[in-house]
Structures are given as structure tokens and as C-alpha cells.
Design a protein around this motif. Structure first.
Motif, PDB file in Angstrom:
ATOM      1  N   GLN A  19       0.816  -1.212   0.000  1.00 18.94           N
ATOM      2  CA  GLN A  19       0.000   0.000   0.000  1.00 18.94           C
ATOM      3  C   GLN A  19       0.852   1.264   0.000  1.00 18.94           C
ATOM      4  N   GLY A  20       2.098   1.131  -0.408  1.00 22.11           N
ATOM      5  CA  GLY A  20       2.970   2.288  -0.555  1.00 22.11           C
ATOM      6  C   GLY A  20       2.960   2.821  -1.971  1.00 22.11           C
ATOM      7  N   TYR A  21       3.808   3.792  -2.206  1.00 20.63           N
ATOM      8  CA  TYR A  21       3.921   4.453  -3.513  1.00 20.63           C
ATOM      9  C   TYR A  21       4.268   3.460  -4.619  1.00 20.63           C
ATOM     10  N   LEU A  22       5.299   2.657  -4.419  1.00 17.31           N
ATOM     11  CA  LEU A  22       5.713   1.692  -5.438  1.00 17.31           C
ATOM     12  C   LEU A  22       4.822   0.455  -5.454  1.00 17.31           C
ATOM     13  N   GLY A  23       4.452  -0.034  -4.276  1.00 17.79           N
ATOM     14  CA  GLY A  23       3.647  -1.248  -4.216  1.00 17.79           C
ATOM     15  C   GLY A  23       2.316  -1.104  -4.918  1.00 17.79           C
ATOM     16  N   ILE A  41       8.692 -10.053  -2.445  1.00 18.68           N
ATOM     17  CA  ILE A  41       9.185  -8.771  -2.958  1.00 18.68           C
ATOM     18  C   ILE A  41       9.119  -7.798  -1.791  1.00 18.68           C
ATOM     19  N   HIS A  42      10.283  -7.361  -1.343  1.00 20.26           N
ATOM     20  CA  HIS A  42      10.351  -6.572  -0.108  1.00 20.26           C
ATOM     21  C   HIS A  42      10.548  -5.086  -0.433  1.00 20.26           C
ATOM     22  N   LEU A  43       9.442  -4.344  -0.367  1.00 21.74           N
ATOM     23  CA  LEU A  43       9.449  -2.908  -0.618  1.00 21.74           C
ATOM     24  C   LEU A  43       9.353  -2.096   0.671  1.00 21.74           C
ATOM     25  N   ALA A  44       8.764  -2.658   1.718  1.00 24.41           N
ATOM     26  CA  ALA A  44       8.429  -1.891   2.915  1.00 24.41           C
ATOM     27  C   ALA A  44       9.688  -1.336   3.583  1.00 24.41           C
ATOM     28  N   LEU A  60       1.462  -7.259   2.307  1.00 21.40           N
ATOM     29  CA  LEU A  60       1.762  -7.165   3.731  1.00 21.40           C
ATOM     30  C   LEU A  60       2.084  -5.710   4.018  1.00 21.40           C
ATOM     31  N   ASP A  61       1.327  -5.100   4.932  1.00 22.69           N
ATOM     32  CA  ASP A  61       1.479  -3.662   5.147  1.00 22.69           C
ATOM     33  C   ASP A  61       0.914  -3.286   6.514  1.00 22.69           C
TER      34      ASP A  61
END
Length: 346
Positions: free
Chosen positions: A9-13, A69-72, A30-31
Motif C-alpha cells: 500500500q505504498g507508492y511503489l507497491g 518482494i520486499h518494498l516496505a 503485507l502492510d
């Protein structure tokens, strides 16, 4: 593949999840939900998701996934400088624990969102992945440490890949305004002025959010022998520009006036990046977005969805959003979510 995306739920995700689904992957997010309602325009379709703090993820939560995929992350330098210890706890220690838990759970591929800011003050030459790493901020330091620690986990059954993204730009329904192209375009649209507070001379490599998403998809689907343990710069040489050049492009598109105040002086973070290794390793990945294209897209979206100065300063600026959640009692000093009942009692 069955893929877990942290920070979905972020900018990139928010941009990446639809592309993964379009490619036929089954996605679970996952957020923490800190930015779930920080929307400009219609809400996107949501995948099934786990609402959990990254620091609380265990191997049991990860069983059955083929890839993570780890964006957080706490995702900018001002926030990292404000709370360096929390930045390292979340960005470094929790990320490494996530990778170890993923390996324990039998997850095969682990894609990590690193950053080109690991190069810091790199001089005049375009840097490759083999260049010395000179991180200048807690955010960049945390990324270097994760790369080092997670690379040590690589083996035949666990394939980590480190994608060093250039500075992102472009529209996302969950906008970030505290990155250079998005910020300067917003300034132009809202005020008629493109205000640069540095001296405008630092070099920045830039890449559109959709191109970042495409790079992750390519790394997810590439034969493992190509990518195991690799760090890859994500972007395109055409988007190596100075901040002043970004401002001029924004002015050309919007008709705004460029104002370089120089009040912040010279930014020590200045680097150009060579992206040829990613072209060799991931030939399926072809960046499509130039800076001018992104400015046009952003200006149209800001106008169409009615961006306001208040929303820009509050909902779409990471530091302001998190401090607002703390003032409301929804986040602790260590950025732990406070149960709703506790918030109500307070």
C-alpha cells in the motif's frame, strides 16, 4: 508464482501489484496500512493482505510463498535522520529477519528494494554495481547493511536479488510528493513556480515507478542463475540529470518560473549511475519513461484529481504523515501501531 509484496500500500507497491497480477502471479500484500488512505484519485483494487508490522513477521506467515518482494521501509532521508535508530530497526534488522524467515519457510526468491543512494557522493563518473558504496544517510546505510547480510544467505534454494532503484518519480494512486520530480511538478502546478532549495547542481539518477515495477517483474521471472545474489542498478542513463535540469523540464512542460534559492546549499549526495549490467542480466526489462513524460503525466494527474497544497504537505509527504499519526496517538515513538482501544482511551 505465489508472491508476497511487503509495502503493497505504498507508492511503489500500489503500482507494482497490478503489473504482477497482469503477468499471472498470485499476489498477497503485507502492510501496516499507514498510507492506505493517502490517495489521489480513485482507490486501486486491493489484493488479499496481511496487516502486520514488518518487525513481527515470522516464518509461519511466509510458508507457501514462492517469492517475497520486499518494498516496505521508512523510505526517505528526512525521516531516517529524525529517527535513525528506528530506521535501522525497521529498514535493516527487520528486513534481515524477514529474509531469514523467508528462507526458513522455503521461499525460493527474495527481491529487495535497495537504492542507488548507496553510492552517496560518487564523483563525476557514472558508477557501476562494483563501485565503492559511500552511503551518507541512515536510510542509505541501512540499505547497504541489508544487502551485505542477506547476500550471505544465498544458496541453491534461496535466491536473493538486490535492485538498486534510482530515485523514483511518476504518478501512483498513493502518491509520494517528497521526491524530486513529483515535488517540483507539484510546486509548478500549485504555485506557478518551480522552487529549488539546493543550488541545483547535484546529479540524480531517476526512474519511473512503472519502470521499477517492470524491473522487479523481470527479476522475479528471470532464470535464477542470472540473478542469484546480484545487485542491479535500475534505471536508464538518459535520466541521469541535475536537479536544475529537472526544474527546467518541469518549467517547460507547465509554463512555471524556475526559482533556485540555494538556501540549503550544495547537497553532498551527487552521483550518476551506469545501468548497463541490468540490461545485460535482464534483457526483458526495457525502461520506457523519460523525465518529461513523467512530468506531463504528473501535471495532468494533479490537475485531474484536484491536488491541494494541504494534501501535498500532509498526506503525500512521508515525514508529515507519520508525525501526524504519532500526534493522533496511532503510532508510538518507535513507530509501533497503537491499538484502537488505547487510542480511544487516550
Amino acid at each position: 508464482m505465489h508472491v508476497l509484496v511487503t509495502g503493497h500500500q505504498g507508492y511503489l507497491g500500489t503500482v507494482m501489484v497490478p503489473l504482477l497480477v497482469e503477468r499471472g502471479h498470485t499476489v498477497v500484500g503485507l502492510d501496516t496500512g499507514w498510507f492506505a488512505d493517502c490517495l489521489l484519485g480513485p482507490a486501486p483494487a486491493e489484493p488479499d493482505a496481511l496487516r502486520i508490522d514488518l518487525r513481527d513477521v515470522t516464518a509461519d506467515r511466509l510458508r507457501g510463498f514462492d517469492a517475497v518482494i520486499h518494498l516496505a521501509a521508512l523510505s526517505n532521508d528526512p525521516l531516517g535522520t529524525l529517527a535513525p535508530d528506528v530506521t535501522h530497526e525497521i529498514n535493516h534488522h527487520a528486513s534481515v529477519r524477514l529474509a531469514r524467515a523467508a528462507k526458513e519457510a522455503g521461499v525460493h526468491r527474495f527481491l529487495y528494494a535497495s537504492t542507488c543512494s548507496v553510492y552517496g557522493a560518487a564523483g563525476a563518473d557514472a558508477v557501476t554495481e562494483d563501485a565503492p558504496l559511500r552511503p551518507l544517510t541512515p536510510y542509505a546505510v541501512s540499505k547497504v547493511r541489508v544487502e551485505d547480510d542477506v547476500a550471505a544467505l544465498a544458496d541453491d534454494d534461496f535466491v536473493p536479488v538486490f535492485l538498486r532503484n534510482a530515485t523514483a518519480f511518476g504518478f501512483s494512486p498513493r502518491l509520494r510528493a517528497d521526491i524530486v520530480v513529483n515535488d517540483l511538478t507539484a510546486s509548478a502546478v500549485l504555485t506557478g513556480r518551480v522552487v529549488v532549495k539546493s543550488d541545483g547542481t547535484p546529479w540524480r539518477p531517476l526512474v519511473h515507478a512503472r519502470d521499477i515495477a517492470a524491473a522487479f517483474v523481470a527479476a522475479l521471472e528471470a532464470p535464477e542463475v542470472r540473478v542469484r545474489g546480484r545487485a542491479l542498478n535500475v534505471g536508464t542513463e538518459a535520466n541521469n540529470v541535475t536537479v536544475a535540469q529537472v526544474a527546467e523540464t518541469v518549467a517547460e512542460v507547465t509554463g512555471a518560473e524556475v526559482v533556485i534559492t540555494g538556501e540549503y546549499g550544495a547537497d553532498p549526495r551527487s552521483y550518476r549511475v551506469d545501468f548497463s549490467e541490468a540490461r545485460r542480466v535482464l534483457p526483458e526489462f526495457v525502461p520506457h519513461w523519460g523525465i518529461r513524460d513523467g512530468v506531463v503525466e504528473l501535471a495532468e494527474a494533479y490537475d485531474r484529481h484536484g491536488l491541494t497544497a494541504d494534501a501535498l504537505a500532509q498526506r503525500f509527504t512521508r515525514l508529515a504523515r507519520i508525525t501526524a499519526l504519532q500526534r493522533a496517538g496511532e503510532l508510538s515513538e518507535t513507530l509501533q501501531s497503537v491499538p484502537a482501544a488505547a487510542v480511544h482511551r487516550a
